[in-house]
Design a protein around this motif. Structure first.
Motif, PDB file in Angstrom:
ATOM      1  N   THR A 253       0.810  -1.211   0.000  1.00  0.00           N
ATOM      2  CA  THR A 253       0.000   0.000   0.000  1.00  0.00           C
ATOM      3  C   THR A 253       0.849   1.269   0.000  1.00  0.00           C
ATOM      4  OG1 THR A 253      -1.799  -1.115   1.174  1.00  0.00           O
ATOM      5  CG2 THR A 253      -1.756   1.289   1.282  1.00  0.00           C
ATOM      6  N   THR A 254       1.890   1.282   0.826  1.00  0.00           N
ATOM      7  CA  THR A 254       2.746   2.468   0.902  1.00  0.00           C
ATOM      8  C   THR A 254       3.445   2.721  -0.423  1.00  0.00           C
ATOM      9  OG1 THR A 254       3.113   2.027   3.257  1.00  0.00           O
ATOM     10  CG2 THR A 254       4.624   3.555   2.178  1.00  0.00           C
ATOM     11  N   GLY A 255       3.907   1.655  -1.053  1.00  0.00           N
ATOM     12  CA  GLY A 255       4.579   1.796  -2.341  1.00  0.00           C
ATOM     13  C   GLY A 255       3.646   2.366  -3.398  1.00  0.00           C
ATOM     14  N   MET A 256       2.413   1.895  -3.426  1.00  0.00           N
ATOM     15  CA  MET A 256       1.451   2.405  -4.406  1.00  0.00           C
ATOM     16  C   MET A 256       1.112   3.868  -4.133  1.00  0.00           C
ATOM     17  SD  MET A 256      -1.162  -0.807  -5.111  1.00  0.00           S
ATOM     18  CE  MET A 256      -1.455  -1.194  -3.371  1.00  0.00           C
ATOM     19  N   ALA A 257       1.012   4.234  -2.850  1.00  0.00           N
ATOM     20  CA  ALA A 257       0.744   5.629  -2.498  1.00  0.00           C
ATOM     21  C   ALA A 257       1.881   6.526  -2.990  1.00  0.00           C
ATOM     22  CB  ALA A 257       0.573   5.767  -0.992  1.00  0.00           C
ATOM     23  N   LEU A 258       3.105   6.075  -2.816  1.00  0.00           N
ATOM     24  CA  LEU A 258       4.252   6.849  -3.292  1.00  0.00           C
ATOM     25  C   LEU A 258       4.256   6.950  -4.816  1.00  0.00           C
ATOM     26  CD1 LEU A 258       7.274   5.855  -1.008  1.00  0.00           C
ATOM     27  CD2 LEU A 258       6.553   8.180  -1.595  1.00  0.00           C
ATOM     28  N   GLN A 259       3.906   5.873  -5.488  1.00  0.00           N
ATOM     29  CA  GLN A 259       3.855   5.908  -6.945  1.00  0.00           C
ATOM     30  C   GLN A 259       2.838   6.941  -7.433  1.00  0.00           C
ATOM     31  OE1 GLN A 259       3.189   1.673  -7.834  1.00  0.00           O
ATOM     32  NE2 GLN A 259       5.214   1.603  -8.792  1.00  0.00           N
ATOM     33  N   LEU A 260       1.661   6.962  -6.807  1.00  0.00           N
ATOM     34  CA  LEU A 260       0.634   7.909  -7.218  1.00  0.00           C
ATOM     35  C   LEU A 260       1.047   9.337  -6.884  1.00  0.00           C
ATOM     36  CD1 LEU A 260      -2.101   7.997  -8.604  1.00  0.00           C
ATOM     37  CD2 LEU A 260      -3.185   7.831  -6.353  1.00  0.00           C
ATOM     38  N   LEU A 261       1.739   9.503  -5.772  1.00  0.00           N
ATOM     39  CA  LEU A 261       2.233  10.824  -5.398  1.00  0.00           C
ATOM     40  C   LEU A 261       3.238  11.330  -6.431  1.00  0.00           C
ATOM     41  CD1 LEU A 261       3.210  12.142  -1.945  1.00  0.00           C
ATOM     42  CD2 LEU A 261       4.963  12.161  -3.713  1.00  0.00           C
ATOM     43  N   ILE A 262       4.140  10.470  -6.862  1.00  0.00           N
ATOM     44  CA  ILE A 262       5.143  10.846  -7.859  1.00  0.00           C
ATOM     45  C   ILE A 262       4.476  11.221  -9.175  1.00  0.00           C
ATOM     46  CG2 ILE A 262       7.036   9.945  -9.290  1.00  0.00           C
ATOM     47  CD1 ILE A 262       7.836   8.228  -6.831  1.00  0.00           C
ATOM     48  N   LEU A 263       3.522  10.427  -9.608  1.00  0.00           N
ATOM     49  CA  LEU A 263       2.872  10.655 -10.901  1.00  0.00           C
ATOM     50  C   LEU A 263       2.023  11.918 -10.915  1.00  0.00           C
ATOM     51  CD1 LEU A 263       1.757   6.983 -11.586  1.00  0.00           C
ATOM     52  CD2 LEU A 263       3.438   8.256 -12.948  1.00  0.00           C
ATOM     53  N   SER A 264       1.362  12.208  -9.806  1.00  0.00           N
ATOM     54  CA  SER A 264       0.389  13.299  -9.771  1.00  0.00           C
ATOM     55  C   SER A 264       0.979  14.656  -9.426  1.00  0.00           C
ATOM     56  CB  SER A 264      -0.719  12.972  -8.759  1.00  0.00           C
ATOM     57  OG  SER A 264      -0.177  12.935  -7.444  1.00  0.00           O
ATOM     58  N   GLY A 265       2.116  14.676  -8.717  1.00  0.00           N
ATOM     59  CA  GLY A 265       2.680  15.944  -8.261  1.00  0.00           C
ATOM     60  C   GLY A 265       1.930  16.539  -7.086  1.00  0.00           C
ATOM     61  N   LEU A 266       1.045  15.758  -6.466  1.00  0.00           N
ATOM     62  CA  LEU A 266       0.257  16.243  -5.334  1.00  0.00           C
ATOM     63  C   LEU A 266       1.036  16.164  -4.028  1.00  0.00           C
ATOM     64  CD1 LEU A 266      -3.173  14.556  -6.126  1.00  0.00           C
ATOM     65  CD2 LEU A 266      -2.673  17.014  -6.258  1.00  0.00           C
TER      66      LEU A 266
ATOM     67  N   PRO B 108       9.075  12.421   0.530  1.00  0.00           N
ATOM     68  CA  PRO B 108       7.968  12.420  -0.437  1.00  0.00           C
ATOM     69  C   PRO B 108       7.640  13.785  -1.025  1.00  0.00           C
ATOM     70  CG  PRO B 108       7.458  10.952   1.369  1.00  0.00           C
ATOM     71  CD  PRO B 108       8.749  11.641   1.743  1.00  0.00           C
ATOM     72  N   HIS B 109       7.604  14.805  -0.185  1.00  0.00           N
ATOM     73  CA  HIS B 109       7.245  16.136  -0.687  1.00  0.00           C
ATOM     74  C   HIS B 109       8.230  16.612  -1.754  1.00  0.00           C
ATOM     75  CE1 HIS B 109       4.989  19.916  -0.323  1.00  0.00           C
ATOM     76  NE2 HIS B 109       6.149  20.526  -0.520  1.00  0.00           N
TER      77      HIS B 109
ATOM     78  N   PHE C 247       9.311  15.135  -4.285  1.00  0.00           N
ATOM     79  CA  PHE C 247       9.009  14.704  -5.653  1.00  0.00           C
ATOM     80  C   PHE C 247       8.285  15.795  -6.440  1.00  0.00           C
ATOM     81  CE2 PHE C 247       9.518  10.428  -3.725  1.00  0.00           C
ATOM     82  CZ  PHE C 247      10.549   9.994  -4.551  1.00  0.00           C
ATOM     83  N   ARG C 248       7.652  16.718  -5.746  1.00  0.00           N
ATOM     84  CA  ARG C 248       7.052  17.868  -6.429  1.00  0.00           C
ATOM     85  C   ARG C 248       8.150  18.708  -7.074  1.00  0.00           C
ATOM     86  NH1 ARG C 248       2.215  19.917  -5.071  1.00  0.00           N
ATOM     87  NH2 ARG C 248       3.002  21.981  -4.462  1.00  0.00           N
ATOM     88  N   SER C 249       9.267  18.827  -6.351  1.00  0.00           N
ATOM     89  CA  SER C 249      10.416  19.551  -6.894  1.00  0.00           C
ATOM     90  C   SER C 249      11.051  18.779  -8.049  1.00  0.00           C
ATOM     91  CB  SER C 249      11.454  19.794  -5.791  1.00  0.00           C
ATOM     92  OG  SER C 249      12.604  20.429  -6.304  1.00  0.00           O
ATOM     93  N   SER C 250      11.114  17.451  -7.908  1.00  0.00           N
ATOM     94  CA  SER C 250      11.675  16.621  -8.987  1.00  0.00           C
ATOM     95  C   SER C 250      10.886  16.833 -10.274  1.00  0.00           C
ATOM     96  CB  SER C 250      11.630  15.141  -8.594  1.00  0.00           C
ATOM     97  OG  SER C 250      12.282  14.911  -7.375  1.00  0.00           O
ATOM     98  N   PHE C 251       9.557  16.785 -10.163  1.00  0.00           N
ATOM     99  CA  PHE C 251       8.694  16.983 -11.327  1.00  0.00           C
ATOM    100  C   PHE C 251       8.842  18.388 -11.895  1.00  0.00           C
ATOM    101  CE2 PHE C 251       4.638  18.967 -12.590  1.00  0.00           C
ATOM    102  CZ  PHE C 251       4.458  18.310 -13.813  1.00  0.00           C
ATOM    103  N   ARG C 252       8.856  19.384 -11.001  1.00  0.00           N
ATOM    104  CA  ARG C 252       8.895  20.780 -11.464  1.00  0.00           C
ATOM    105  C   ARG C 252      10.217  21.083 -12.170  1.00  0.00           C
ATOM    106  NH1 ARG C 252       8.628  24.716 -13.531  1.00  0.00           N
ATOM    107  NH2 ARG C 252       7.572  26.685 -13.023  1.00  0.00           N
ATOM    108  N   THR C 253      11.318  20.526 -11.660  1.00  0.00           N
ATOM    109  CA  THR C 253      12.617  20.737 -12.297  1.00  0.00           C
ATOM    110  C   THR C 253      12.669  20.045 -13.653  1.00  0.00           C
ATOM    111  OG1 THR C 253      13.649  20.835 -10.105  1.00  0.00           O
ATOM    112  CG2 THR C 253      15.113  20.506 -11.995  1.00  0.00           C
ATOM    113  N   TRP C 254      12.148  18.805 -13.702  1.00  0.00           N
ATOM    114  CA  TRP C 254      12.079  18.079 -14.983  1.00  0.00           C
ATOM    115  C   TRP C 254      11.278  18.876 -16.007  1.00  0.00           C
ATOM    116  CZ3 TRP C 254       7.481  16.594 -17.246  1.00  0.00           C
ATOM    117  CH2 TRP C 254       7.582  15.816 -18.417  1.00  0.00           C
TER     118      TRP C 254
END
Length: 366
Positions: free
Chosen positions: A194-207, A293-294, A296-303
């Motif tokens: 469950t935790t892994g899936m939550a992290l995956q969705l967090l990474i994909l969504s930028g939320l 976790p938070h 990953f928003r920066s990872s996405f924004r930089t990409w």
């Protein structure tokens, strides 16, 4: 005499007890000044003596003036403005931990800049964010006491800040992962439950983590995921629903999560409710990672900045930031959903390792 009164002559003024008392007080003050004393201070001392005598017979009267009594009342008055009505306790916590143990038993009228400075000096430079919250919320409590009619020192907080000095603190951003390293980490989460899936969705969504933890099947309709306003960061009553365009990869993760969902919640806790705020961070910490976790928003924004030519407005909206002034937002009638959908799909392709080249997004400003 009666005839004179009838003709309009004024009657003699009767000297009542109040006027006589006032004259006695005036004579008393003149005598104090003549002897070299301060009549104002003498009045204050007399009032204080009277107050002490009264409170000696009525202990509850003193208790009502204590900061420890006033602070919870100030908190209650502000609950409607706080997220979830202040249930998380974050508003009151700095007061409870750093202020009330030292100043709680003082009447609010006796809370001075010196006393505040003394209480907060141990954390003023060592824990500047906590100290800033503590002094701001103490100021709110004193304002509340003043509104209730207590004679509070209006300059107490300003004096305390002057005595404590300017805080020298460089804010440290939450550690993030390089966008180049995200695909390997993402794929390593496939067997992390469950935790892994939550992290995956967090990474994909930028939320942020809260909308992920409270993700519910009822929020997803077709190719649009609507995050309710109460899960969006911001002051209570001032946030709006936020639409997210889930990619095929995100929908795959959501479908997997439905197998262990409970009462519609995609990421339930083993016992009750949803996974805690620290669950995802703990997984990363146990792997010896500094990123959180938070980040990953920066990872996405930089990409998005380095690898796409999408507009700034779309990239900022994609991570839930407001763009433009308050006036311009009043006229803005779009949340760039379709543009964000294209951006999210390109990010998903990068995350699952399907693409690594620079992406030119259709319809984006060059």
């Amino acid at each position: 005499m009666q005839r004179l009164h009838a003709q309009g002559w004024p009657r003699p003024v009767k000297r009542d007890g109040r006027l006589a008392d006032a004259r006695k007080q005036a004579d008393k003050h003149r005598a104090t000044v003549k002897d070299g004393g301060n009549s104002i201070e003498a009045c204050k001392d007399a009032e204080k003596a009277t107050q002490i005598a009264y409170e000696a017979k009525n202990p509850e009267a003193r208790k009502a003036r204590l900061l420890a009594t006033i602070a919870p009342l100030a908190f209650e008055a502000r609950k409607s403005q706080l997220r979830d009505g202040g249930k998380a306790g974050r508003w009151f916590s700095p007061l409870k931990t750093h202020v009330l143990p030292k100043l709680g038993q003082k009447p609010v009228e006796e809370v001075t800049g010196n006393e505040i400075a003394k209480a907060l000096r141990p954390i003023w430079h060592e824990q500047p964010d906590v100290a800033r919250k503590a002094i701001t919320r103490l100021d709110a409590c004193l304002s509340f006491a003043r509104a209730k009619g207590y004679e509070v020192d209006r300059m107490a907080v300003a004096d305390a800040k002057e005595l404590l000095g300017r805080q020298v603190h460089v804010a440290k951003p939450i550690p993030s992962m390089s966008w180049q390293d995200v695909p390997a980490f993402y794929q390593s989460l496939e067997e992390s439950g469950t935790t892994g899936m939550a992290l995956q969705l967090l990474i994909l969504s930028g939320l942020r983590s809260k909308p992920i933890r409270f993700a519910n099947l009822d929020q997803i309709e077709g190719d649009v995921w609507t995050v309710p306003a109460y899960l969006v960061k911001g002051q209570e009553g001032r946030t709006e629903d936020f639409r997210v365009p889930p990619t095929p990869e995100a929908l795959r993760v959501i479908k997997r999560a439905t197998e262990t969902a409970r009462d519609g919640l995609l990421f339930p806790d083993q016992r009750k409710g949803v996974i805690s705020d620290m669950t995802m961070a703990t997984l990363m910490k146990r792997r010896g990672m500094t990123a959180r976790p938070h980040g990953f928003r920066s990872s996405f924004r930089t990409w998005a900045d380095e690898q796409t030519n999408q507009s700034w407005e779309v990239k900022e909206t994609a991570i839930g930031h407001k763009v433009g002034s308050k006036v311009s937002r009043a006229y803005l009638r779009t949340d760039y959903l379709e543009e964000r959908r294209l951006l999210a799909e390109r990010w998903a392709q990068h995350v699952i390792g399907a693409s690594g080249e620079v992406v030119a997004i259709r319809g984006a400003a060059v």
